[in-house]
Scaffold this motif. Structure first.
Motif, PDB file in Angstrom:
ATOM      1  N   GLU A   1      -7.816 -45.978  68.302  1.00 46.92           N
ATOM      2  CA  GLU A   1      -7.311 -44.991  67.350  1.00 46.92           C
ATOM      3  C   GLU A   1      -8.411 -44.030  66.897  1.00 46.92           C
ATOM      4  O   GLU A   1      -8.234 -42.815  66.929  1.00 46.92           O
ATOM      5  N   LEU A   2      -9.559 -44.590  66.509  1.00 45.10           N
ATOM      6  CA  LEU A   2     -10.584 -43.749  65.894  1.00 45.10           C
ATOM      7  C   LEU A   2     -11.452 -43.020  66.915  1.00 45.10           C
ATOM      8  O   LEU A   2     -11.862 -41.889  66.686  1.00 45.10           O
ATOM      9  N   ASP A   3     -11.736 -43.671  68.031  1.00 42.50           N
ATOM     10  CA  ASP A   3     -12.667 -43.077  68.996  1.00 42.50           C
ATOM     11  C   ASP A   3     -11.948 -42.381  70.151  1.00 42.50           C
ATOM     12  O   ASP A   3     -12.506 -41.497  70.794  1.00 42.50           O
TER      13      ASP A   3
ATOM     14  N   ASN B   1      -4.307 -57.379  70.701  1.00 37.71           N
ATOM     15  CA  ASN B   1      -5.518 -56.604  70.402  1.00 37.71           C
ATOM     16  C   ASN B   1      -6.700 -57.128  71.217  1.00 37.71           C
ATOM     17  O   ASN B   1      -7.506 -56.366  71.757  1.00 37.71           O
TER      18      ASN B   1
ATOM     19  N   LEU C   1      -0.044 -60.531  67.665  1.00 40.71           N
ATOM     20  CA  LEU C   1      -0.656 -59.201  67.658  1.00 40.71           C
ATOM     21  C   LEU C   1      -2.170 -59.304  67.836  1.00 40.71           C
ATOM     22  O   LEU C   1      -2.773 -58.502  68.564  1.00 40.71           O
ATOM     23  N   ASP C   2      -2.784 -60.283  67.168  1.00 37.93           N
ATOM     24  CA  ASP C   2      -4.225 -60.494  67.362  1.00 37.93           C
ATOM     25  C   ASP C   2      -4.537 -60.726  68.838  1.00 37.93           C
ATOM     26  O   ASP C   2      -5.546 -60.253  69.355  1.00 37.93           O
TER      27      ASP C   2
ATOM     28  N   TRP D   1      -7.638 -51.920  69.013  1.00 38.51           N
ATOM     29  CA  TRP D   1      -6.819 -50.865  68.391  1.00 38.51           C
ATOM     30  C   TRP D   1      -7.641 -49.955  67.487  1.00 38.51           C
ATOM     31  O   TRP D   1      -7.385 -48.757  67.409  1.00 38.51           O
ATOM     32  N   PHE D   2      -8.633 -50.527  66.794  1.00 35.09           N
ATOM     33  CA  PHE D   2      -9.440 -49.730  65.869  1.00 35.09           C
ATOM     34  C   PHE D   2     -10.186 -48.624  66.620  1.00 35.09           C
ATOM     35  O   PHE D   2     -10.143 -47.454  66.254  1.00 35.09           O
ATOM     36  N   GLN D   3     -10.855 -49.000  67.687  1.00 31.90           N
ATOM     37  CA  GLN D   3     -11.611 -48.021  68.470  1.00 31.90           C
ATOM     38  C   GLN D   3     -10.681 -47.096  69.249  1.00 31.90           C
ATOM     39  O   GLN D   3     -10.981 -45.911  69.429  1.00 31.90           O
TER      40      GLN D   3
END
Lengths: 145, 145, 145, 145
Positions: free
Chosen positions: B56-58, B40, B36-37, B52-54
């Motif tokens: 989802e959030l951005d 990503n 998974l890393d 994935w963080f950006q």
């Protein structure tokens, strides 16, 4: 995947905040870990309290995984316990196939199928399962009438 | 599984003591996490630094997994870096399939294939991928001549 | 805690989605793991490529932790690399104290101090550090003029 | 650290093969995770089934950690359950201090002390604890006569 027999072992996991990602559900990378915990718990239940740790150190038997499949059906959250149902579906000459179904609040969250091989732990070479392990597994294989 | 194209993204993981179990090899439960890393990292590389963080959030785009398959071919140890090769193999209407091959010292340690669906992150409902993501993926799909 | 010398080892960690909890920041339980990765990296850097795995298996030297302290100063996110600065601050007869500072985008996220003891790995008994390890550590202890 | 009161909450952890490193004992990086699980379990027990997940999402109260101290006294293994005893030792204006003792087979494996601050989860700003949380904590603080 294969339907679940009534004799499947039940392993309950407390899901927590730390298991979840910013989507507020369990991170996918944690879920195989849960399925493996459930399989280890199957051994503990059926092998007189011995899990992988005791199998390796006290019995010199390892069961490394060669294959993992998982279908993710519904998100997992800390709102309910994760109830894992574990059962063997196939015993080969030197391998064993386990199924795990993970459920929350009555709904299926994931299904997994894994294949492990039996090895002599010290030598890291393939072997047939010891007789007591074979007996335990055969007794719990579904559909053998 | 599918053969690896030359354009696969290369993601290197430093394997450590803490990743290993008493068999002195990486614990199986860690390996999906590594895969998974690597996926990503493919997004970070190909989406202007956004993982994935950006996403989802951005961008309000999630890509939850619905399927994971892995073949474990050789033990992973801290003696070598784990080189993961990542590439998309199929883009569906609302889903994407990635392959990851993990190698150490020239040998294949694992192969994985995963399927994710594109969702509106806030609504947690299926959607087609945004145009810029679709363009990036289509450019890197192998075998499209 | 102790001020950081210029000679501190720099270890960079890619923080990801899977490291974060629903608060959208790295879960506290992951942060000691990061600090330990940084200390292991210090050994790799200063002991000819050998980290804890090689120290234990090839040199029969373990360094189990007996103490850990951490101050959490600012949330850690996937938006920046986590830059860990690692250095030894004290070498006892059979123990070593490391400091790790974790920074993102120029701000201090955490400071840690840990104490480990040197052991004969096979016997699990305390020992003084081997001469080559002692030499490496003494060379990098700050403030020894 | 502070002596344990009879009223400490008891949280039992099944330690497994996957928690252990090649030294055949639990990897140090896992132990703070265990202590945090125990603290979360204290909230679940004393806040009507609500742990950090429900506190954050349903009550808009976060309790991020600002400090962690741990003494590691004895190795942890899968041979026994890890029994964690958790209790609050100090309630400040906007902070709470917890102690956790982890024991196996009657022996102390680790002691930890952590400090968390109460925050408005949405705003990520410090606040005093809500009245019901304050009441629960005050009732369980030892030595208040």
């Amino acid at each position: 995947m294969e339907p679940r027999p009534d004799t499947a072992h039940r392993h309950e996991i407390r899901v927590t905040w730390g298991d979840c990602d910013p989507a507020k559900i369990v991170y996918t990378g944690r879920i195989p870990w849960f399925a493996l915990d459930a399989i280890n718990s199957w051994w503990v239940e059926n092998l007189g309290g011995d899990g992988w740790f005791q199998m390796e150190l006290d019995r010199n038997v390892g069961t490394p995984f060669v294959r993992l499949e998982m279908d993710f059906r519904a998100p997992i959250t800390p709102r309910y316990p994760l109830v894992c149902h574990v059962w063997p579906v196939r015993l080969g000459e030197t391998s064993i196939t386990f199924r795990v179904d993970g459920m929350q609040d009555g709904a299926l969250c994931f299904s997994s199928r894994t294949v492990s091989v039996f090895i002599d732990a010290a030598a890291f070479t393939k072997r047939t399962p010891p007789d007591d392990m074979r007996a335990v597994i055969e007794r719990l294989l579904p559909g053998v009438e």
